[in-house]
Design a protein around this motif. Structure first.
Motif, PDB file in Angstrom:
ATOM      1  N   UNK A 130       0.796  -1.265   0.011  1.00 47.12           N
ATOM      2  CA  UNK A 130      -0.204   0.117  -0.028  1.00 47.12           C
ATOM      3  C   UNK A 130       0.999   1.007   0.033  1.00 47.12           C
ATOM      4  N   UNK A 131       1.975   1.406   0.878  1.00 45.22           N
ATOM      5  CA  UNK A 131       2.897   2.457   0.608  1.00 45.22           C
ATOM      6  C   UNK A 131       3.400   2.510  -0.513  1.00 45.22           C
ATOM      7  N   UNK A 132       3.928   1.257  -1.191  1.00 41.22           N
ATOM      8  CA  UNK A 132       4.364   1.608  -2.482  1.00 41.22           C
ATOM      9  C   UNK A 132       3.684   2.374  -3.596  1.00 41.22           C
ATOM     10  N   UNK A 133       2.411   1.640  -3.472  1.00 42.18           N
ATOM     11  CA  UNK A 133       1.261   2.153  -4.324  1.00 42.18           C
ATOM     12  C   UNK A 133       1.198   3.884  -4.383  1.00 42.18           C
ATOM     13  N   UNK A 134       1.044   4.275  -2.947  1.00 41.49           N
ATOM     14  CA  UNK A 134       0.933   5.914  -2.698  1.00 41.49           C
ATOM     15  C   UNK A 134       2.361   6.261  -3.240  1.00 41.49           C
ATOM     16  N   UNK A 135       3.195   5.749  -3.094  1.00 42.34           N
ATOM     17  CA  UNK A 135       4.709   6.166  -3.631  1.00 42.34           C
ATOM     18  C   UNK A 135       4.584   6.622  -5.111  1.00 42.34           C
ATOM     19  N   UNK A 200       5.894 -13.084  -9.370  1.00 44.84           N
ATOM     20  CA  UNK A 200       5.272 -11.820  -9.760  1.00 44.84           C
ATOM     21  C   UNK A 200       5.793 -10.506  -8.970  1.00 44.84           C
ATOM     22  N   UNK A 201       6.314 -10.692  -7.569  1.00 45.19           N
ATOM     23  CA  UNK A 201       6.951  -9.789  -6.987  1.00 45.19           C
ATOM     24  C   UNK A 201       8.373  -9.677  -7.612  1.00 45.19           C
ATOM     25  N   UNK A 202       8.906 -10.548  -7.984  1.00 38.13           N
ATOM     26  CA  UNK A 202      10.349 -10.248  -8.724  1.00 38.13           C
ATOM     27  C   UNK A 202      10.411  -9.712 -10.115  1.00 38.13           C
ATOM     28  N   UNK A 203       8.967  -9.840 -11.012  1.00 33.24           N
ATOM     29  CA  UNK A 203       9.078  -8.972 -11.928  1.00 33.24           C
ATOM     30  C   UNK A 203       8.710  -7.383 -11.539  1.00 33.24           C
ATOM     31  N   UNK A 204       7.725  -7.430 -10.392  1.00 34.87           N
ATOM     32  CA  UNK A 204       7.558  -5.942  -9.758  1.00 34.87           C
ATOM     33  C   UNK A 204       8.753  -5.325  -9.588  1.00 34.87           C
ATOM     34  N   UNK A 205       9.842  -5.915  -8.873  1.00 36.28           N
ATOM     35  CA  UNK A 205      10.943  -5.298  -8.688  1.00 36.28           C
ATOM     36  C   UNK A 205      11.770  -4.904  -9.861  1.00 36.28           C
ATOM     37  N   UNK A 228       7.842  -6.284  12.893  1.00 30.84           N
ATOM     38  CA  UNK A 228       8.252  -5.293  11.686  1.00 30.84           C
ATOM     39  C   UNK A 228       7.806  -3.806  11.716  1.00 30.84           C
ATOM     40  N   UNK A 229       8.513  -3.006  11.211  1.00 23.48           N
ATOM     41  CA  UNK A 229       8.272  -1.662  11.225  1.00 23.48           C
ATOM     42  C   UNK A 229       7.838  -1.257  10.003  1.00 23.48           C
ATOM     43  N   UNK A 230       6.756  -0.664   9.732  1.00 24.78           N
ATOM     44  CA  UNK A 230       6.268  -0.178   8.398  1.00 24.78           C
ATOM     45  C   UNK A 230       6.740   1.433   8.476  1.00 24.78           C
ATOM     46  N   UNK A 231       7.425   1.767   7.366  1.00 24.05           N
ATOM     47  CA  UNK A 231       7.853   3.065   7.345  1.00 24.05           C
ATOM     48  C   UNK A 231       7.809   3.464   5.787  1.00 24.05           C
ATOM     49  N   UNK A 232       7.924   4.943   5.589  1.00 25.68           N
ATOM     50  CA  UNK A 232       7.921   5.290   4.238  1.00 25.68           C
ATOM     51  C   UNK A 232       8.877   4.968   3.294  1.00 25.68           C
ATOM     52  N   UNK A 233       8.649   4.651   2.186  1.00 29.25           N
ATOM     53  CA  UNK A 233       9.569   4.317   1.057  1.00 29.25           C
ATOM     54  C   UNK A 233      10.070   5.431   0.270  1.00 29.25           C
ATOM     55  N   UNK A 234      11.428   5.762   0.198  1.00 25.67           N
ATOM     56  CA  UNK A 234      11.877   6.999   0.000  1.00 25.67           C
ATOM     57  C   UNK A 234      12.593   7.112  -1.211  1.00 25.67           C
ATOM     58  N   UNK A 235      13.135   5.813  -1.595  1.00 27.04           N
ATOM     59  CA  UNK A 235      13.997   5.606  -3.025  1.00 27.04           C
ATOM     60  C   UNK A 235      14.044   4.055  -3.188  1.00 27.04           C
ATOM     61  N   UNK A 237      16.374   2.047  -3.450  1.00 27.29           N
ATOM     62  CA  UNK A 237      17.056   1.010  -2.447  1.00 27.29           C
ATOM     63  C   UNK A 237      16.193   0.769  -1.376  1.00 27.29           C
ATOM     64  N   UNK A 238      15.068   1.574  -1.018  1.00 24.22           N
ATOM     65  CA  UNK A 238      14.055   1.279  -0.066  1.00 24.22           C
ATOM     66  C   UNK A 238      12.911   0.237  -0.783  1.00 24.22           C
ATOM     67  N   UNK A 239      12.602   0.497  -2.011  1.00 26.65           N
ATOM     68  CA  UNK A 239      11.793  -0.441  -2.511  1.00 26.65           C
ATOM     69  C   UNK A 239      12.267  -1.898  -2.569  1.00 26.65           C
ATOM     70  N   UNK A 240      13.617  -1.851  -3.159  1.00 25.38           N
ATOM     71  CA  UNK A 240      14.236  -3.473  -3.136  1.00 25.38           C
ATOM     72  C   UNK A 240      14.423  -3.796  -1.898  1.00 25.38           C
ATOM     73  N   UNK A 241      14.790  -3.299  -0.804  1.00 22.44           N
ATOM     74  CA  UNK A 241      14.817  -3.818   0.495  1.00 22.44           C
ATOM     75  C   UNK A 241      13.464  -4.421   0.936  1.00 22.44           C
ATOM     76  N   UNK A 242      12.505  -3.578   0.940  1.00 22.21           N
ATOM     77  CA  UNK A 242      11.084  -3.842   1.478  1.00 22.21           C
ATOM     78  C   UNK A 242      10.619  -5.123   0.542  1.00 22.21           C
ATOM     79  N   UNK A 243      10.622  -5.191  -0.516  1.00 21.17           N
ATOM     80  CA  UNK A 243      10.014  -6.166  -1.504  1.00 21.17           C
ATOM     81  C   UNK A 243      11.024  -7.467  -0.905  1.00 21.17           C
ATOM     82  N   UNK A 244      12.198  -7.332  -0.868  1.00 25.10           N
ATOM     83  CA  UNK A 244      12.933  -8.703  -0.522  1.00 25.10           C
ATOM     84  C   UNK A 244      12.409  -9.223   0.774  1.00 25.10           C
ATOM     85  N   UNK A 245      12.330  -8.174   1.676  1.00 25.45           N
ATOM     86  CA  UNK A 245      11.659  -8.629   2.878  1.00 25.45           C
ATOM     87  C   UNK A 245      10.278  -9.478   2.814  1.00 25.45           C
TER      88      UNK A 245
END
Length: 390
Positions: A130-135, A200-205, A228-235, A237-245
């Protein structure tokens, strides 16, 4: 060579390695979506309008259509469509897991602890997508994405898997929980090369890396969810890290089962496997086997499997509990919608508070025997009020 799971459905005690053919998967996904496929295995660009692919909603074949779009045509609109499907996927897992958890009488049991942690992870995953979609300038449509049960996973992921609601049984663990979370190769692979959430998530990444869209933190949310701590995705690198988790918590890594035990918590697939086999996953003579410490299958409330259309002719006390549950569930979905539509952290906290209110009517239903049938009642998770009888 380390032993690995070969069949995402069966999980044998001994786990040999295998390989996945990406080209054949993409070709079959495109074929399933009735999209022309080139000899190289990717969809023909001539089928797309000049301005790019149209928005795709999470119907039964939407993931196949998304993956049939050539990689160079996967822009921001494609990412938004894919993320809305991801919202629907994450939301579809939680009700079945909750019913299994609520049915366990001893919440201190190992099985209850494993499932409770997984539910927290899935809530976190819903927050991440949801954060990614808003981003990227979108807005998650959560109530619209909520499924009815029984039914398939959104988007055509794990075709052939029917997600249903019942108390915890070996069948629910094996046919629903493990089937949803089944990993990709090389760790594990279904015999039918069924499209997984991880692929599917790999293709999204990959689309994020290729498109490099501008990301905005406005409207993203922050909250502790489970461990876990949900936090804003700024860049990026954050996208990659959050989706790998998200991928590793659900399916495990793409290299070795040992990687998933670094924090003493197995990925969801392996945690469910431990409940199913009633043993911890352990490495024995270089092979991964479910032969570790016992994980006793818990004593449960015998909630029957909810039939299509819900419980037929429920008695009045059951109908009142079903309505109470649905009213609270609607509050959860509406609060989640508001949270990412300007309501912010307050609306998200209201959703979490309402979610804990689901347990009491659910457990009460699980204590009421179904007349002239085995088992007890349980919640329906109806996202919209049922039609009134005329």
């Amino acid at each position: 060579m380390e032993a690995t799971v070969t069949d995402a459905r069966e999980v044998p005690d001994a786990l040999p390695s295998t390989h996945f053919r990406r080209r054949s998967f993409l070709a079959s996904a495109a074929f399933a979506a009735a999209t022309p496929v080139s000899a190289a295995g990717t969809a023909q660009a001539t089928e797309l309008p000049a301005e790019g692919p149209p928005p795709i909603t999470p119907d039964r074949g939407s993931v196949g259509r998304l993956l049939a779009v050539p990689e160079d045509a996967r822009g921001v609109d494609w990412i938004r469509s894919a993320l809305q499907v991801a919202v629907a996927l994450e939301l579809a897992t939680i009700p079945a897991y909750l019913c299994g958890w609520w049915s366990i009488k001893d919440r201190g049991s190992e099985a209850a602890r494993l499932i409770r942690r997984i539910i927290g992870d899935e809530m976190y995953h819903l927050g991440v997508v949801s954060n990614l979609l808003v981003a990227v300038g979108g807005r998650p449509r959560i109530r619209d994405a909520a499924p009815t049960f029984p039914g398939p996973l959104p988007g055509g992921v794990r075709a052939g898997v029917t997600v249903y609601l019942s108390g915890l049984t070996k069948s629910l663990v094996h046919d629903v929980m493990m089937a949803i979370e089944a990993p990709d190769t090389p760790l594990a692979q279904g015999l039918d090369n069924s499209l997984s959430i991880g692929v599917f998530y790999g293709e999204l990444q990959k689309a994020f890396r290729t498109t490099a869209p501008a990301l905005s933190t406005q409207g993203q949310l922050s909250k502790y969810i489970g461990s876990d701590v949900l936090k804003p995705i700024e860049n990026l690198d954050d996208v990659e890290h959050s989706m790998e988790i998200v991928k590793e918590q659900g399916e495990g890594t793409a290299s070795s089962p040992s990687d998933i035990f670094d924090d003493d918590y197995p990925a969801h697939y392996y945690a469910f496997g431990e409940i199913y086999h009633e043993r911890r996953l352990a490495k024995v003579n270089g092979r991964w086997e479910f032969t570790g410490a016992p994980v006793p299958f818990p004593d449960v409330r015998p909630m029957a499997r909810v039939p299509a259309g819900g419980w037929p002719h429920p008695p009045s006390d059951v109908e009142r509990l079903l309505q109470r549950f649905d009213d609270t569930y609607h509050d959860v979905l509406d609060s989640l919608d508001r949270a990412w539509d300007g309501g912010g952290d307050r609306a998200l906290s209201a959703a979490v508070h309402a979610m804990w209110g689901l347990e009491a009517p659910a457990v009460d239903l699980m204590e009421i025997a179904i007349p002239d049938a085995p088992g007890t009642y349980g919640p329906l998770f109806r996202p919209f009020p049922p039609p009134r009888a005329t």
